[in-house]
Structure formats: C-alpha cells, structure tokens
Enzyme design. Structure first.
Site, PDB file in Angstrom:
ATOM      1  CB  SER A   1       9.168 -32.927  16.224  1.00 41.13           C
ATOM      2  OG  SER A   1       8.795 -34.266  15.966  1.00 41.13           O
ATOM      3  CE  LYS A   2       7.160 -27.799  11.096  1.00 43.33           C
ATOM      4  NZ  LYS A   2       7.716 -27.156   9.903  1.00 43.33           N
ATOM      5  NE  ARG A   3      10.541 -36.996  13.376  1.00 39.36           N
ATOM      6  CZ  ARG A   3      11.496 -36.075  13.344  1.00 39.36           C
ATOM      7  NH1 ARG A   3      11.686 -35.358  12.262  1.00 39.36           N
ATOM      8  NH2 ARG A   3      12.259 -35.852  14.404  1.00 39.36           N
TER       9      ARG A   3
END
Length: 325
Positions: free
Chosen positions: A261-263
């Site tokens: 994910s973007k994290r």
C-alpha cells in the site's frame, strides 16, 4: 453541460487512480493488467483522475501518476490532466454538473430520499459482528418511516445526504477473475449514499456516471471493490446504461503476506525509481506475480500483450518476489 448517453462502439477500458499519494506497486499491478487487456482486445485506454476528496487529492500527485505511467511504458488514449479526448473533463472534481444531472434522473424516478442520520446514529443500529465491519443502513430516514411531510420539511433546512432505496433482491454478475457473484443489497449495505451531507459526490454515483458516459466497456480494478459492483449494477439498471464487464484483480502482497500500500515506502515507484530500478524489471515482476509470464524477467509492456489471458489470473493473493532491480 448536457448529459448524453454515449455511443462508443469500439469500447474502452480505464485506469482511475486517486491522486492522494505516489503510485505504489498495487496501483501499478492494476494499471498493467488493465492496459494489457485493453491493448489485447483493441479497446481505448482512458486515464481518469478520481479526485472527489478535496482534502486528500492534489494535482501534483496526478502529474506524478502520469510521469510514472510514461516511465513504465503504459500510454493512454484519452484523459489525463490535459483532458485529451471528447468525453471530458477527465477529473472527477470538474464533473459536478454531470453528476447533478445524473442525480436529477434518479430523483425523477422516485428512488432517492434525504437522510439526516449521522455516522454515530448509523453505527448505533449495527449489531455486534453483524456485518464483519461493513455498515448496513437500516433505512431509518426512508420517507415511509420518517413521514413524508417530516422528510420534506427537514430537507429544506437541515444538511442531509441523499440515499438510493435498494430492492430486496440479489444482484448477480460474473467477474472475470472471481467468477459468479450474488449480492443481496439490502443485507450487504442497505440504502446507500449517492451524495454526502457536505455536498461531496459519492463514489458509487460518480463511477457509474463516468464509466457509462466515457464509453467504458471493461472495468479492471482491485478485488477490494468486488462487492461494491452490485451497487453500481443497480444504478446502471435504474439509469438505463449498459453495464461494462468486470475483472477484479487479486490483492498484491509481499512474501510475508502483507498487502502493498501507499504506507509501504519501499513499494512506491518513487522509492524504486530513486534506487535505480528499471521499468522493465517492475513490469516483469508484476506480470510474473499475475501469472502472465513464467519467469520474473525484465519485459516491456508491449512485449507481453499477446500473453495477456484472464484465465491465467487466479482468485488468490498475488505474491511479489523481492529485489526489483
């Protein structure tokens, strides 16, 4: 801006990212499969910017997305920030007038109503473990329950969302990856929002309006959106639009089974490019994870168009091997 029922006989596919951060490999996985399927079938490929959330969406991220797609070799035929094509604008933040006309159609059908419930009110109606984390709206503000006069009176002076009444029936469809699906809307979500109380347009209405009016005939997106398809199919039916085919791609995970994910900074294209990764290596690893090619070797997207086959993509997590160089 007059809403017209589009007629695009050639058909189209689309990639519709949210510009709320830099692209990560999960985004690219979806974009690659959508692009390959479009090029294999002769469909146009549209780049649409889904920037409905003004707090999180930034134009600079949309420009980064375009740059990353060019770097990967994924070209688009319509859309993007320069609005190339005849079905624009291609940014959702500039399509409010269109959504307003679509909502007007639904209101004239008598299937919408104002909802005055706050999130806390809705959560209070949920039984423990009833929905596995999903929120099923109980229909509290349906006019026949609240009172038709009371509903009209409050709508004049109180902020309110707009909901669609759903039937007590199952919506069935065939997904190209996950097969036959059957969803009872009344039990899955209940009456759902098409415009929020703050005036923002809900995803369900916007995506149906955009795909229909842009001539999209194939939707490729992440499997986390699989069950929302039933809500959209119901809107397609109400509005008299032809529904596209759907292919929900598997979740992309690392070797530890964690979703990318973007994290996860290490999975962002910004990070990979800064480390000197080659676009062919990224494409090759993702194509291998999908099952399109037999070895995780560097390839250009144009080299594997002929290998694209939905039958090779299985409804299970796609594991990305490490060390993209």
């Amino acid at each position: 801006m007059k809403v017209m029922d589009a007629d695009f006989s050639a058909g189209a596919a689309r990639f519709a990212p949210s510009p709320s951060g830099r692209m990560h490999l999960g985004n690219v996985f979806t974009a690659l499969l959508s692009w390959l399927s479009a090029r294999r079938s002769g469909r146009r490929w549209i780049l649409r910017i889904e920037d409905l959330d003004p707090q999180r969406s930034k134009a600079e991220y949309a420009l980064h997305i375009e740059d990353d797609l060019r770097w990967l070799g994924l070209d688009w035929d319509e859309g993007g920030m320069d609005d190339r094509g005849e079905a624009g604008p291609y940014s959702q933040s500039r399509r409010g007038e269109i959504y307003g006309e679509i909502l007007g159609r639904l209101e004239r059908l008598g299937v919408t109503y104002p909802c005055f419930c706050r999130r806390a009110d809705i959560m209070a109606t949920q039984a423990p473990h009833q929905t596995d984390g999903r929120i099923v709206y109980a229909g509290t503000c349906r006019p026949e329950r609240l009172g038709y006069g009371e509903s009209r009176r409050r709508a004049v002076s109180e902020p309110h969302a707009v909901r669609i009444m759903v039937p007590d029936e199952e919506i069935c469809f065939d997904d190209r990856v996950f097969g036959r699906q059957s969803v009872a809307l009344s039990g899955h979500c209940g009456d759902f929002v098409v415009r929020r109380a703050d005036g923002a347009w809900a995803y369900q209405l916007a995506v149906v309006a955009d795909d229909a009016l842009m001539g999209v005939t194939e939707v490729v997106r992440g499997c986390d959106l699989l069950l929302s398809t039933a809500q959209q199919l119901y809107l397609y039916r109400l509005l008299g639009f032809d529904a596209p085919s759907f292919a929900h791609v598997p979740l992309l995970v690392n070797t530890g089974g964690q979703r990318l994910s973007k994290r996860d900074a290490s999975a962002s294209l910004e990070s990979l490019r800064a480390r000197g990764a080659r676009p062919q290596s990224v494409v090759g690893r993702l194509a291998f994870a999908a099952g399109i090619i037999d070895r995780p070797e560097p390839v250009a997207p144009t080299d594997i168009i002929g290998e694209m086959d939905w039958n090779r993509i299985k409804p299970q997590e796609a594991i990305l091997t490490p060390e993209i160089d």
